[in-house]
Write a protein that holds these residues in place. Structure first.
Motif, PDB file in Angstrom:
ATOM      1  N   GLU A   1      -1.860  -5.054 -14.109  1.00 32.86           N
ATOM      2  CA  GLU A   1      -2.456  -5.264 -12.781  1.00 32.86           C
ATOM      3  C   GLU A   1      -2.117  -4.116 -11.846  1.00 32.86           C
ATOM      4  O   GLU A   1      -2.956  -3.656 -11.063  1.00 32.86           O
ATOM      5  N   PHE A   2      -0.873  -3.639 -11.890  1.00 33.22           N
ATOM      6  CA  PHE A   2      -0.472  -2.513 -11.039  1.00 33.22           C
ATOM      7  C   PHE A   2      -0.928  -1.193 -11.652  1.00 33.22           C
ATOM      8  O   PHE A   2      -1.301  -0.261 -10.934  1.00 33.22           O
TER       9      PHE A   2
ATOM     10  N   ARG B   1      -3.629  -0.567 -13.139  1.00 32.25           N
ATOM     11  CA  ARG B   1      -5.029  -0.346 -12.738  1.00 32.25           C
ATOM     12  C   ARG B   1      -5.116   0.337 -11.377  1.00 32.25           C
ATOM     13  O   ARG B   1      -6.026   1.122 -11.126  1.00 32.25           O
ATOM     14  N   GLN B   2      -4.164   0.016 -10.498  1.00 36.68           N
ATOM     15  CA  GLN B   2      -4.161   0.620  -9.154  1.00 36.68           C
ATOM     16  C   GLN B   2      -3.923   2.134  -9.237  1.00 36.68           C
ATOM     17  O   GLN B   2      -4.300   2.872  -8.328  1.00 36.68           O
TER      18      GLN B   2
ATOM     19  N   GLU C   1       0.832  -1.207   0.000  1.00 36.12           N
ATOM     20  CA  GLU C   1       0.000   0.000   0.000  1.00 36.12           C
ATOM     21  C   GLU C   1       0.865   1.255   0.000  1.00 36.12           C
ATOM     22  O   GLU C   1       0.532   2.250  -0.652  1.00 36.12           O
TER      23      GLU C   1
ATOM     24  N   ILE D   1       2.033   1.884  -3.521  1.00 30.73           N
ATOM     25  CA  ILE D   1       0.989   2.517  -4.332  1.00 30.73           C
ATOM     26  C   ILE D   1       0.925   4.017  -4.037  1.00 30.73           C
ATOM     27  O   ILE D   1       0.836   4.841  -4.947  1.00 30.73           O
TER      28      ILE D   1
ATOM     29  N   LYS E   1      -1.604  -9.007  -1.945  1.00 29.87           N
ATOM     30  CA  LYS E   1      -1.372  -7.570  -1.817  1.00 29.87           C
ATOM     31  C   LYS E   1      -1.354  -7.106  -0.360  1.00 29.87           C
ATOM     32  O   LYS E   1      -0.877  -6.036  -0.061  1.00 29.87           O
TER      33      LYS E   1
END
Length: 341
Positions: A144-145, A147-148, A120, A123, A213
Motif C-alpha cells: 500500500e505504501f 504504491r505511493q 504526506e 511520503i 491518510k
C-alpha cells in the motif's frame, strides 16, 4: 503576486525596501533617469542616487553613462540565477562549516535524527531518499505504501534496489526493472514496519500505516547518521530480507558496470545471485591502523550469518584479504565502497 510581497521577498535577498522598490520601478519603466524613478516610486530625491548606486554594485542595475545618465534593470532571470547560485554556495559552505565544527569537537560526523509529522511529509521524505541515493536503495514496506512511491522508483534505473513487501503478485512497473531484487515478506506483523534506506546517507522508519491518510497524527523518523544507518541496514537484512522469499532476481548482465555499492550485505546478496570469482574493487580502511586503502582483485568466497558478513578477496598481487563493511572489527579491511564488475 502583489508588489508588497515581491518587495518582502527581495529584502530576504539583501535588498533594502527602497532598493526593491527602485528595481521594480525600473522593470516597469525600462531604462530611466533617476528623477523618473523618484517620481514613479516615491523614493525621496535625496536618496535615489545612493539607492541606484547600491543596486548597481549588487548587480541589479546597469548604469548607462551619458547625458542624461540612465539606469536599466538587469534581466530578472539573470539576477535570480545568480542569487540562486550564491545562495546554494552559501548554504553548502555553512553546512560544511557546521559539520567540520562538530567533527572537530566530537571526533565523528554530525548525526541528524528528526521526527517527521504528517503522512504526506513522510511520503516526501521517502521519495527524496529514492531520488538522492547514489548507489543503493533498500525498502521494506507494505505494498500500500510502496504504491505511493511508484513514480520515484520507476525513474531510478541507475541504483540497485532491494524491495521487500507483501506482494500478491509482481506489478509490471517492478517486474521490468533490471536493477531491482524483490522479496515477498512473511506474514508476521512485525515484518511490515517500513524502512527506506539510501546508501549510508538517509533512512526513514515508521510502524503501521494510518487508517486515514489525511490524519496529521502520524509520525515517522528520519535519520542521517552513518553509524545509525549501518545498524538499520543490518536489521533490514537479518529481520526482513533474510526472512522473506525472493521472487525476482537482479538482471545483472543488463546493468552498467561497475555496480557501486555501499553495504557488505548488499554486496553478498548480489554475489549470491551472480556467483563469486568476480572482479571487485574496494575502497576502505585497514582495521589495524585505520589507514585508507584501495584494493582490487577477485572474490573467492563470502561469509554471511546474522552476526557476520564479509568477503575474501584475492588481490591482483596474490594476497588474500577478508573485507567487511562499516563497523567491521574481525576482518582485515573495513569496506566503505564496493565496485563489482
Amino acid at each position: 503576486m502583489i508588489e508588497d510581497e515581491i518587495i518582502q521577498k527581495l529584502q530576504k535577498f539583501g535588498l533594502t525596501k527602497y532598493e526593491s522598490l527602485a528595481y521594480i520601478t525600473l522593470l516597469k519603466l525600462g531604462p530611466s533617469k533617476a528623477t523618473d524613478v523618484t517620481r514613479e516610486s516615491g523614493i525621496p530625491h535625496t536618496r535615489i542616487y545612493d539607492v541606484l548606486s547600491s543596486l548597481s554594485k549588487k548587480g541589479f542595475v546597469d548604469v548607462m553613462h551619458g547625458t542624461p545618465r540612465l539606469y536599466a534593470p538587469v534581466n530578472p532571470e539573470i539576477v535570480l540565477e545568480r542569487l540562486k547560485k550564491e545562495l546554494i554556495e552559501d548554504i553548502e559552505n555553512l553546512k560544511k562549516a557546521f559539520e567540520d565544527l562538530y567533527k572537530e569537537t566530537h571526533g565523528e560526523e554530525l548525526p541528524e535524527i528528526w521526527t517527521i509529522h504528517g503522512f504526506e511529509n513522510t511520503i516526501e521524505r521517502a521519495e527524496y531518499i529514492i531520488r538522492s541515493a547514489k548507489h543503493e536503495i533498500l525498502i521494506n514496506t507494505p505494498f500500500e505504501f510502496l504504491r505511493q512511491l511508484r513514480d520515484a522508483i520507476e525513474k531510478r534505473d541507475d541504483a540497485l534496489m532491494i524491495i521487500v513487501s507483501n506482494f500478491s503478485e509482481i506489478p509490471r512497473w517492478l517486474k521490468e526493472k533490471d536493477n531491482a531484487i524483490l522479496a515477498k515478506s512473511g506474514e508476521a506483523p512485525w515484518l511490515m514496519g517500513t524502512w527506506v534506506i539510501g546508501d549510508i546517507d538517509y533512512a526513514l522508519f515508521f510502524g503501521t500505516l494510518p487508517e486515514n491518510k489525511g490524519k496529521e497524527r502520524f509520525y515517522s523518523f528520519w535519520a542521517k547518521s552513518a553509524k545509525l544507518i549501518q545498524n538499520y541496514v543490518h536489521w533490514f537484512y537479518t529481520m526482513y530480507f533474510d526472512n522473506s522469499t525472493k521472487i525476482k532476481e537482479l538482471n545483472y548482465e543488463k546493468l552498467s558496470k561497475p555496480i557501486v555499492l555501499t553495504h557488505i550485505r548488499t554486496v553478498i546478496t548480489v554475489l549470491k545471485n551472480i556467483g563469486v570469482n568476480r572482479k571487485i574493487e574496494v575502497i576502505g580502511r585497514l582495521l589495524k591502523d585505520k589507514q585508507q586503502v584501495k584494493i582490487s582483485g577477485k572474490v573467492l568466497e563470502y561469509e554471511y550469518t546474522p552476526l557476520t558478513a564479509n568477503i575474501t578477496i584475492e588481490t591482483d598481487n596474490g594476497e588474500k584479504l577478508k573485507v567487511g563493511g562499516l563497523g567491521s572489527y574481525l576482518e582485515d579491511i573495513e569496506g566503505e565502497v564496493f565496485l563489482l564488475y
